[in-house]
Design a protein around this motif. Structure first.
Motif, PDB file in Angstrom:
ATOM      1  N   PRO A  63       0.851  -1.200   0.000  1.00  0.00           N
ATOM      2  CA  PRO A  63       0.000   0.000   0.000  1.00  0.00           C
ATOM      3  C   PRO A  63       0.881   1.242   0.000  1.00  0.00           C
ATOM      4  O   PRO A  63       1.880   1.301   0.717  1.00  0.00           O
ATOM      5  N   ASN A  76      -6.075   2.693   3.306  1.00  0.00           N
ATOM      6  CA  ASN A  76      -7.097   1.722   2.910  1.00  0.00           C
ATOM      7  C   ASN A  76      -6.402   0.374   2.746  1.00  0.00           C
ATOM      8  O   ASN A  76      -6.080  -0.047   1.641  1.00  0.00           O
ATOM      9  N   LEU A  77      -6.136  -0.301   3.851  1.00  0.00           N
ATOM     10  CA  LEU A  77      -5.418  -1.569   3.792  1.00  0.00           C
ATOM     11  C   LEU A  77      -6.339  -2.692   3.333  1.00  0.00           C
ATOM     12  O   LEU A  77      -7.478  -2.790   3.774  1.00  0.00           O
ATOM     13  N   ARG A  78      -5.811  -3.542   2.463  1.00  0.00           N
ATOM     14  CA  ARG A  78      -6.543  -4.736   2.045  1.00  0.00           C
ATOM     15  C   ARG A  78      -6.345  -5.813   3.102  1.00  0.00           C
ATOM     16  O   ARG A  78      -5.429  -5.750   3.921  1.00  0.00           O
ATOM     17  N   ALA A  79      -7.202  -6.813   3.104  1.00  0.00           N
ATOM     18  CA  ALA A  79      -7.163  -7.873   4.121  1.00  0.00           C
ATOM     19  C   ALA A  79      -5.779  -8.524   4.277  1.00  0.00           C
ATOM     20  O   ALA A  79      -5.325  -8.737   5.405  1.00  0.00           O
ATOM     21  N   HIS A  81      -2.933  -7.250   4.050  1.00  0.00           N
ATOM     22  CA  HIS A  81      -2.005  -6.322   4.702  1.00  0.00           C
ATOM     23  C   HIS A  81      -2.315  -6.108   6.184  1.00  0.00           C
ATOM     24  O   HIS A  81      -1.495  -5.578   6.920  1.00  0.00           O
ATOM     25  N   LYS A  85      -0.387  -4.203   9.875  1.00  0.00           N
ATOM     26  CA  LYS A  85      -0.892  -2.838  10.033  1.00  0.00           C
ATOM     27  C   LYS A  85      -0.024  -1.982  10.947  1.00  0.00           C
ATOM     28  O   LYS A  85       0.164  -0.794  10.699  1.00  0.00           O
ATOM     29  N   ASN A 105      -6.395   3.195   9.745  1.00  0.00           N
ATOM     30  CA  ASN A 105      -6.890   2.390   8.647  1.00  0.00           C
ATOM     31  C   ASN A 105      -8.405   2.564   8.573  1.00  0.00           C
ATOM     32  O   ASN A 105      -9.089   2.387   9.569  1.00  0.00           O
ATOM     33  N   SER A 107     -11.934   1.392   8.112  1.00  0.00           N
ATOM     34  CA  SER A 107     -12.544   0.059   8.203  1.00  0.00           C
ATOM     35  C   SER A 107     -13.941   0.038   7.598  1.00  0.00           C
ATOM     36  O   SER A 107     -14.572  -1.010   7.555  1.00  0.00           O
TER      37      SER A 107
END
Length: 113
Positions: A63, A76-79, A81, A85, A105, A107
């Motif tokens: 990211p 905007n972290l993807r699952a 990542h 975190k 982040n 959610s």
């Protein structure tokens, strides 16, 4: 090579010869025989390189985008990542301070009433 300008061109191949010629003629820049070590540390590295180096290959691309509101960076972290975190937050905080003092982040949807 005896000509100082030719030595400069060979010593600094990434600098255009016309720029070296101007530096040599206007400012008497001379080639050097000494090597100057460059020490690159964590603080010299761009965020993208640190992220690519520290995250496992299966999480690439890392990211890199965020939204900034005041001193807060919204990621905007993807699952995949999410287990990283805290590492990601620390890197963003380190590299973007002092303008960023908080990293969060998202959610869910951000919106008002």
């Amino acid at each position: 090579i005896d000509d100082p300008l030719t030595r400069l061109i060979h010593q600094y191949p990434s600098i255009p010869p016309t720029a070296l010629q101007l530096l040599h003629s206007n400012y008497q820049i001379q080639p050097t025989n000494a090597l100057h070590p460059i020490h690159l540390t964590y603080h010299n590295q761009p965020l993208s390189r640190l992220l690519s180096t520290l995250l496992p290959p299966h999480l690439h691309p890392p990211p890199s985008s965020y939204e900034q509101i005041g001193h807060i960076a919204h990621l905007n972290l993807r699952a995949p990542h999410l287990p990283y975190k805290h590492l990601l937050g620390r890197l963003f905080l380190d590299k973007l301070s002092p303008s960023i003092r908080t990293v969060v982040n998202k959610s869910g949807e951000v919106g008002g009433p």
